[in-house]
Scaffold this motif. Structure first.
Motif, PDB file in Angstrom:
ATOM      1  N   MET A 210      -7.465 -10.236  -3.368  1.00  0.00           N
ATOM      2  CA  MET A 210      -8.983 -10.396  -2.493  1.00  0.00           C
ATOM      3  C   MET A 210      -8.472  -9.927  -1.432  1.00  0.00           C
ATOM      4  O   MET A 210      -8.875  -8.994  -0.574  1.00  0.00           O
ATOM      5  CB  MET A 210      -9.848 -11.053  -2.722  1.00  0.00           C
ATOM      6  CG  MET A 210     -10.117 -10.633  -4.030  1.00  0.00           C
ATOM      7  SD  MET A 210     -11.967 -11.874  -3.851  1.00  0.00           S
ATOM      8  CE  MET A 210     -11.166 -13.762  -4.277  1.00  0.00           C
ATOM      9  N   VAL A 211      -7.283 -10.936  -0.637  1.00  0.00           N
ATOM     10  CA  VAL A 211      -6.791 -10.790   0.721  1.00  0.00           C
ATOM     11  C   VAL A 211      -6.337  -9.246   0.492  1.00  0.00           C
ATOM     12  O   VAL A 211      -6.259  -8.910   1.422  1.00  0.00           O
ATOM     13  CB  VAL A 211      -5.797 -12.415   1.080  1.00  0.00           C
ATOM     14  CG1 VAL A 211      -5.821 -11.312   2.059  1.00  0.00           C
ATOM     15  CG2 VAL A 211      -6.711 -13.056   0.773  1.00  0.00           C
ATOM     16  N   TYR A 212      -5.459  -8.877  -0.317  1.00  0.00           N
ATOM     17  CA  TYR A 212      -4.491  -7.185  -0.212  1.00  0.00           C
ATOM     18  C   TYR A 212      -5.448  -6.315  -0.087  1.00  0.00           C
ATOM     19  O   TYR A 212      -5.683  -5.297   1.104  1.00  0.00           O
ATOM     20  CB  TYR A 212      -3.625  -7.174  -1.237  1.00  0.00           C
ATOM     21  CG  TYR A 212      -2.878  -8.130  -1.705  1.00  0.00           C
ATOM     22  CD1 TYR A 212      -1.597  -7.848  -1.363  1.00  0.00           C
ATOM     23  CD2 TYR A 212      -3.032  -9.546  -1.494  1.00  0.00           C
ATOM     24  CE1 TYR A 212      -0.001  -8.170  -1.081  1.00  0.00           C
ATOM     25  CE2 TYR A 212      -1.384 -10.713  -1.608  1.00  0.00           C
ATOM     26  CZ  TYR A 212      -0.117  -9.773  -1.599  1.00  0.00           C
ATOM     27  OH  TYR A 212       0.331 -10.625  -1.500  1.00  0.00           O
ATOM     28  N   ARG A 213      -6.612  -6.368  -0.711  1.00  0.00           N
ATOM     29  CA  ARG A 213      -7.583  -5.370  -0.852  1.00  0.00           C
ATOM     30  C   ARG A 213      -8.166  -4.886   0.682  1.00  0.00           C
ATOM     31  O   ARG A 213      -8.386  -4.017   1.298  1.00  0.00           O
ATOM     32  CB  ARG A 213      -8.475  -5.853  -1.747  1.00  0.00           C
ATOM     33  CG  ARG A 213      -9.884  -4.048  -2.455  1.00  0.00           C
ATOM     34  CD  ARG A 213     -10.238  -4.746  -3.185  1.00  0.00           C
ATOM     35  NE  ARG A 213     -11.371  -5.469  -3.578  1.00  0.00           N
ATOM     36  CZ  ARG A 213     -11.822  -7.015  -3.583  1.00  0.00           C
ATOM     37  NH1 ARG A 213     -11.012  -7.596  -4.632  1.00  0.00           N
ATOM     38  NH2 ARG A 213     -12.327  -8.036  -3.486  1.00  0.00           N
ATOM     39  N   GLU A 214      -8.537  -6.296   0.706  1.00  0.00           N
ATOM     40  CA  GLU A 214     -10.100  -6.337   1.982  1.00  0.00           C
ATOM     41  C   GLU A 214      -8.640  -5.848   3.449  1.00  0.00           C
ATOM     42  O   GLU A 214      -9.049  -5.565   4.276  1.00  0.00           O
ATOM     43  CB  GLU A 214     -10.242  -7.804   2.465  1.00  0.00           C
ATOM     44  CG  GLU A 214     -11.515  -7.741   1.630  1.00  0.00           C
ATOM     45  CD  GLU A 214     -12.573  -6.697   1.751  1.00  0.00           C
ATOM     46  OE1 GLU A 214     -12.732  -6.596   2.354  1.00  0.00           O
ATOM     47  OE2 GLU A 214     -12.457  -6.812   0.387  1.00  0.00           O
ATOM     48  N   LEU A 215      -7.438  -6.348   3.661  1.00  0.00           N
ATOM     49  CA  LEU A 215      -6.905  -5.919   4.050  1.00  0.00           C
ATOM     50  C   LEU A 215      -6.121  -4.117   4.548  1.00  0.00           C
ATOM     51  O   LEU A 215      -6.363  -3.627   5.315  1.00  0.00           O
ATOM     52  CB  LEU A 215      -5.660  -7.095   4.093  1.00  0.00           C
ATOM     53  CG  LEU A 215      -4.961  -8.438   4.677  1.00  0.00           C
ATOM     54  CD1 LEU A 215      -3.411  -8.779   4.564  1.00  0.00           C
ATOM     55  CD2 LEU A 215      -5.489  -8.884   6.129  1.00  0.00           C
ATOM     56  N   VAL A 226      -0.324  -2.786   1.732  1.00  0.00           N
ATOM     57  CA  VAL A 226       0.291  -3.820   2.241  1.00  0.00           C
ATOM     58  C   VAL A 226       1.374  -5.432   1.945  1.00  0.00           C
ATOM     59  O   VAL A 226       1.727  -6.202   1.952  1.00  0.00           O
ATOM     60  CB  VAL A 226      -1.923  -4.541   2.295  1.00  0.00           C
ATOM     61  CG1 VAL A 226      -1.810  -6.097   2.083  1.00  0.00           C
ATOM     62  CG2 VAL A 226      -2.714  -3.572   2.627  1.00  0.00           C
ATOM     63  N   ASP A 227       0.693  -4.890   0.399  1.00  0.00           N
ATOM     64  CA  ASP A 227       2.353  -5.528  -0.358  1.00  0.00           C
ATOM     65  C   ASP A 227       2.952  -5.658  -0.141  1.00  0.00           C
ATOM     66  O   ASP A 227       4.174  -6.640   0.363  1.00  0.00           O
ATOM     67  CB  ASP A 227       2.065  -4.789  -1.688  1.00  0.00           C
ATOM     68  CG  ASP A 227       2.284  -6.140  -2.764  1.00  0.00           C
ATOM     69  OD1 ASP A 227       2.348  -6.826  -2.349  1.00  0.00           O
ATOM     70  OD2 ASP A 227       2.351  -5.574  -4.220  1.00  0.00           O
ATOM     71  N   GLU A 228       3.197  -4.411   0.626  1.00  0.00           N
ATOM     72  CA  GLU A 228       5.119  -4.844   0.949  1.00  0.00           C
ATOM     73  C   GLU A 228       4.802  -5.184   2.509  1.00  0.00           C
ATOM     74  O   GLU A 228       5.691  -5.882   2.653  1.00  0.00           O
ATOM     75  CB  GLU A 228       5.894  -3.163   1.507  1.00  0.00           C
ATOM     76  CG  GLU A 228       5.485  -1.969   0.356  1.00  0.00           C
ATOM     77  CD  GLU A 228       6.127  -0.301   0.409  1.00  0.00           C
ATOM     78  OE1 GLU A 228       6.205  -0.570   1.223  1.00  0.00           O
ATOM     79  OE2 GLU A 228       5.933  -0.070  -0.541  1.00  0.00           O
ATOM     80  N   LEU A 229       4.107  -4.590   3.117  1.00  0.00           N
ATOM     81  CA  LEU A 229       3.761  -5.630   4.345  1.00  0.00           C
ATOM     82  C   LEU A 229       4.075  -6.986   4.466  1.00  0.00           C
ATOM     83  O   LEU A 229       5.582  -8.242   5.341  1.00  0.00           O
ATOM     84  CB  LEU A 229       3.075  -5.278   5.137  1.00  0.00           C
ATOM     85  CG  LEU A 229       2.761  -5.809   6.556  1.00  0.00           C
ATOM     86  CD1 LEU A 229       4.141  -6.245   7.433  1.00  0.00           C
ATOM     87  CD2 LEU A 229       2.065  -5.192   7.141  1.00  0.00           C
ATOM     88  N   LEU A 230       3.197  -7.779   3.926  1.00  0.00           N
ATOM     89  CA  LEU A 230       3.151  -9.314   3.279  1.00  0.00           C
ATOM     90  C   LEU A 230       4.416 -10.201   2.124  1.00  0.00           C
ATOM     91  O   LEU A 230       4.639 -10.951   2.995  1.00  0.00           O
ATOM     92  CB  LEU A 230       2.034  -8.966   2.689  1.00  0.00           C
ATOM     93  CG  LEU A 230       0.423  -8.660   3.190  1.00  0.00           C
ATOM     94  CD1 LEU A 230      -0.676  -9.509   2.685  1.00  0.00           C
ATOM     95  CD2 LEU A 230       0.657  -9.668   4.620  1.00  0.00           C
ATOM     96  N   THR A 231       4.697  -8.859   1.455  1.00  0.00           N
ATOM     97  CA  THR A 231       6.056  -9.674   1.128  1.00  0.00           C
ATOM     98  C   THR A 231       7.388  -9.273   2.744  1.00  0.00           C
ATOM     99  O   THR A 231       8.173 -10.475   2.839  1.00  0.00           O
ATOM    100  CB  THR A 231       6.649  -8.553   0.071  1.00  0.00           C
ATOM    101  OG1 THR A 231       5.137  -8.446  -0.288  1.00  0.00           O
ATOM    102  CG2 THR A 231       8.092  -8.735  -0.518  1.00  0.00           C
ATOM    103  N   GLU A 232       7.503  -8.853   3.056  1.00  0.00           N
ATOM    104  CA  GLU A 232       7.871  -8.846   4.400  1.00  0.00           C
ATOM    105  C   GLU A 232       7.959 -10.336   5.248  1.00  0.00           C
ATOM    106  O   GLU A 232       9.089 -10.447   6.212  1.00  0.00           O
ATOM    107  CB  GLU A 232       8.379  -7.212   5.071  1.00  0.00           C
ATOM    108  CG  GLU A 232       8.608  -5.935   4.241  1.00  0.00           C
ATOM    109  CD  GLU A 232       8.752  -4.729   5.466  1.00  0.00           C
ATOM    110  OE1 GLU A 232       8.310  -4.907   6.469  1.00  0.00           O
ATOM    111  OE2 GLU A 232       9.028  -3.779   4.789  1.00  0.00           O
ATOM    112  N   ASN A 233       7.019  -9.787   5.415  1.00  0.00           N
ATOM    113  CA  ASN A 233       6.698 -11.337   6.561  1.00  0.00           C
ATOM    114  C   ASN A 233       7.186 -12.617   5.528  1.00  0.00           C
ATOM    115  O   ASN A 233       7.324 -13.642   6.092  1.00  0.00           O
ATOM    116  CB  ASN A 233       4.924 -11.264   6.344  1.00  0.00           C
ATOM    117  CG  ASN A 233       4.187 -10.177   7.512  1.00  0.00           C
ATOM    118  OD1 ASN A 233       5.012  -9.306   7.850  1.00  0.00           O
ATOM    119  ND2 ASN A 233       2.655 -10.163   7.674  1.00  0.00           N
TER     120      ASN A 233
END
Length: 243
Positions: A210-215, A226-233
């Motif tokens: 849900m976080v990925y979707r809302e972001l 978003v998935d790529e960015l959060l994985t990089e983070n």
């Protein structure tokens, strides 16, 4: 997917939740609320799950005596949480004990060479930031479910803090506004389950979807971005630590 703040040991059937996280390939940081909970919680950890060592501010007065155990376990544990301060009405009466515990933990982390820390700051953001500043070598602070003022937020950003964001934060106007102000490179997803809920049900670690979707909606980018960015983070945050 990633859940950088959940309480695996506090679900009714923690072993089943841990196994489901592993089967889904989740990277999970399982935070504890007392040092005495660490060994048992760590025993149920599965692949790609790490157990953080914590002493929750709401339990500081009751479990102050476990600081010695915290220090004994600390050399074995690269992740710390849940720690911090809670200035809400029910816990303000133990404020001085909370400060003693939080400062002790930060000092211990400095002496241990720094740790990745998941930090509680409800109604206490200015003082939490003061403490982090006073122990600048304690490690990398991740402010969990941050709800302070925009001024506090900017100060935290300037200090280099990270922010773990869960569904409840993204379902309120204030939470969304705060998240839009956080550098995208310092956002990491969390569930805070089973404490945090959605539609009256405890959140599970995989509900960070849900976080990925809302972001995706908030940032006006594709879910995959978003998935790529959060994985990089995530990779940047954990650095050389094993996960």
């Amino acid at each position: 997917m990633i859940d950088l703040h959940c309480h695996l040991d506090l679900y009714p059937e923690p072993s089943l939740i841990a196994k489901e996280c592993a089967s889904r390939g989740l990277n999970v940081l399982s935070v504890t609320t007392t040092p005495s909970a660490w060994n048992g919680t760590n025993a149920i950890a599965q692949r790609r799950t790490k157990t953080a060592l914590g002493l929750h501010p709401q339990l500081a007065n009751e479990r102050y005596g476990e600081l010695e155990l915290f220090d004994e376990l600390l050399p074995r544990v690269p992740y710390i949480g849940e720690i911090g301060l809670d200035g809400s009405k029910n816990y303000r009466q133990h404020w001085n004990k909370q400060l003693t515990v939080f400062n002790h933990i930060l000092d211990s982390c400095v002496k241990a060479g720094g740790r990745i820390m998941s930090i509680h700051s409800r109604r206490a953001a200015p003082t939490v930031l003061d403490c982090i500043e006073n122990f600048a070598d304690a490690g990398i602070p991740i402010l969990h479910w941050f709800s302070g003022s925009t001024r506090d937020l900017q100060r935290a950003i300037d200090m280099g803090c990270w922010f773990s964001v869960g569904p409840p934060m993204l379902f309120t106007a204030k939470g969304k506004d705060l998240v839009t102000r956080i550098p995208r490179s310092r956002v990491i997803p969390e569930s805070d389950g089973p404490f945090a809920e959605h539609n009256g049900q405890p959140l599970l670690p995989w509900h960070t979807a849900m976080v990925y979707r809302e972001l995706s909606n908030l940032w006006s980018v594709a879910f995959e971005t978003v998935d790529e960015l959060l994985t990089e983070n995530f990779v940047t945050l954990i650095g050389h630590h094993e996960f």
